[in-house]
Enzyme design. Structure first.
Site, PDB file in Angstrom:
ATOM      1  N   SER A  26       2.358   5.394   4.889  1.00 36.35           N
ATOM      2  CA  SER A  26       2.175   4.440   3.795  1.00 36.35           C
ATOM      3  C   SER A  26       0.733   3.982   3.693  1.00 36.35           C
ATOM      4  O   SER A  26       0.164   3.890   2.596  1.00 36.35           O
ATOM      5  CB  SER A  26       3.104   3.241   3.990  1.00 36.35           C
ATOM      6  OG  SER A  26       4.458   3.625   3.940  1.00 36.35           O
ATOM      7  N   GLU A 312      13.783   1.882   5.226  1.00 30.58           N
ATOM      8  CA  GLU A 312      13.556   3.174   5.869  1.00 30.58           C
ATOM      9  C   GLU A 312      14.094   3.212   7.288  1.00 30.58           C
ATOM     10  O   GLU A 312      14.235   4.279   7.886  1.00 30.58           O
ATOM     11  CB  GLU A 312      12.066   3.528   5.862  1.00 30.58           C
ATOM     12  CG  GLU A 312      11.185   2.597   6.655  1.00 30.58           C
ATOM     13  CD  GLU A 312      10.512   1.557   5.783  1.00 30.58           C
ATOM     14  OE1 GLU A 312       9.312   1.322   5.963  1.00 30.58           O
ATOM     15  OE2 GLU A 312      11.196   0.967   4.921  1.00 30.58           O
ATOM     16  N   HIS A 339      16.543   7.559  -2.683  1.00 28.20           N
ATOM     17  CA  HIS A 339      15.451   8.056  -1.848  1.00 28.20           C
ATOM     18  C   HIS A 339      15.514   9.588  -1.767  1.00 28.20           C
ATOM     19  O   HIS A 339      15.984  10.237  -2.686  1.00 28.20           O
ATOM     20  CB  HIS A 339      15.508   7.400  -0.476  1.00 28.20           C
ATOM     21  CG  HIS A 339      14.910   6.024  -0.461  1.00 28.20           C
ATOM     22  ND1 HIS A 339      14.339   5.466   0.656  1.00 28.20           N
ATOM     23  CD2 HIS A 339      14.786   5.089  -1.439  1.00 28.20           C
ATOM     24  CE1 HIS A 339      13.886   4.248   0.369  1.00 28.20           C
ATOM     25  NE2 HIS A 339      14.159   4.005  -0.885  1.00 28.20           N
TER      26      HIS A 339
END
Length: 432
Positions: A26, A312, A339
């Site tokens: 990320s 997640e 997702h």
């Protein structure tokens, strides 16, 4: 093309290991996008090199940005203010398919986006509609999904936009990352159910501020970014804390101890929530200057947990739940149906096939552990499902994890690290 299946190694005793994990996906992809239009050359130290981040680097290169490798350690990013016509392969990376289109709108010429077959089912409508409101010409034939074309004109008007980001916080982060380069900046107002994974938006805001952007997030569900030049960056990428979850889970499953080196004292990564979850399940969790240590204490229990902001973690927490003492309720994660796969349906199906009693709820899973038997654990091209299967395999000898190579999306060295944690020889064939 699917990769080979992998027989997940069972633990033959308590693990006792220290794991050095590569950088956060990320953070790596956010800093890449910011560096692409910064005021000078940026240095990203110890970035993650995985399928998602390599796709992001290639996307930027296709637009004219230079991303150069420095001795396999760092990336030097030379920005471009003259981006041109390009074709972008998004793979299955949500960050690429959502973060790059607002940047591509600043190019001179059309930029074509496409990706893996399943990527074409991932929601993009709110992001594309928001860009149109800000003055961007997009051709998606009304699908609101890949493939589509962003017809860049070299500049974007910007301004105010209202959107529903309840399906993905990435819709907001995507606009924020390019907002400083729009003529009027951008004011974003979210309208709808609570935004999932709020820490990821906080991460985006902090990264923007690191680059010198003027961001106002004082009003709930509203973000304002003023137009202006970004500074070049010199940043150390933190370890990926979500990728740490299966290794820390191994401490509980095997009755052992695992330390993740260089765990940050302060972070915006949503994966940091794993500390509280494992503590509630009964682990001994200790954060020190040299890392995070998780030790097992006489078994572990189920948990009632809202993972809305750290969704997640759901696959690994669900895998732990199937091995725990007592039931688990995972709540707040309806959005993970969109997702890499429908993660709730996939987890219910695969954990159920092993023998656990799993019920899908409107926004999560109710898991009641029962004796488990080995079978093939299908992964649906989802890296987090590989990690969940590996956790189960520690306690259930003979579990075969299908298409293990899909874990290269965020952690190409996963099987080698897993084998090393167990004191085994490295897994045959590094995942490419």
């Amino acid at each position: 093309m699917p990769s080979p299946d992998w027989t997940s190694p069972a633990a033959d005793g308590p693990v006792d290991a220290t794991i050095d994990l590569p950088g956060s996906k990320s953070l790596t992809n956010r800093f890449l996008v910011l560096a692409a239009r910064a005021g000078g050359v940026s240095r990203l130290r110890s970035p993650l090199r995985s399928r998602d981040t390599l796709l992001m680097a290639d996307a930027l290169r296709s637009l004219g940005v230079e991303v150069d490798d420095v001795d396999g350690e760092d990336w030097l990013v030379t920005p471009s203010d003259a981006m041109g016509e390009a074709a972008v392969d998004c793979g299955l990376a949500g960050t690429v398919m959502r973060f790059v289109p607002p940047l591509a709108a600043l190019a001179q010429g059309p930029v074509r986006f496409d990706g893996d077959p399943h990527a074409r089912t991932r929601p993009m409508g709110p992001a594309l509609s928001a860009l149109r409101t800000l003055g961007v010409d997009i051709d998606d034939d009304g699908r609101g999904a890949l493939p589509f074309i962003v017809r860049g004109t070299g500049s974007v008007r910007g301004g105010a936009v209202t959107l529903d980001a309840s399906a993905s916080s990435q819709f907001i982060s995507a606009l924020l990352l390019s907002a400083p380069h729009y003529d009027a900046g951008v004011t974003i107002h979210h309208e709808g159910k609570p935004v999932p994974s709020q820490p990821h938006i906080d991460m985006t805001v902090e990264a923007l501020r690191d680059a010198g952007a003027d961001v106002d997030d004082t009003e709930a569900n509203t973000w304002r970014v003023e137009p202006g030049q970004l500074n070049s960056l010199d940043v150390q990428i933190e370890p990926d804390l979500s990728n740490a979850a299966p290794f820390l889970a191994a401490a509980l499953v095997t009755g052992g101890r695992v330390r993740i080196a260089s765990w940050p004292q302060h972070t915006t990564q949503a994966g940091d929530e794993i500390r509280d979850i494992l503590d509630e399940m009964g682990a001994d969790v200790s954060l020190a200057r040299d890392g995070l240590t998780v030790s097992a204490v006489d078994g572990f229990s189920g948990v009632d947990v809202d993972l809305h902001d750290a969704s997640e973690l759901t696959p690994v927490v669900a895998a732990l739940a199937a091995l725990a003492e007592g039931p688990t309720l995972i709540r707040g994660v309806a959005h993970i149906r969109g997702h890499e796969t429908d993660r709730l349906a996939a987890l219910a199906r695969e954990l159920g096939a092993l023998g656990a009693l799993v019920t899908e709820t409107e926004d999560g899973l109710h898991i009641r552990p029962r004796p488990l038997s080995p079978t093939t654990f299908h992964t649906y091209a989802d890296h987090r499902m590989v990690m969940a299967g590996a956790v189960i395999g520690l306690a259930v000898p003979g579990v075969v994890v299908e298409d293990v190579g899909t874990v290269a999306k965020t952690l190409p060295t996963f099987t080698d690290l897993w084998a090393g944690m167990l004191g085994r020889a490295a897994a045959q064939g590094r995942i490419a």
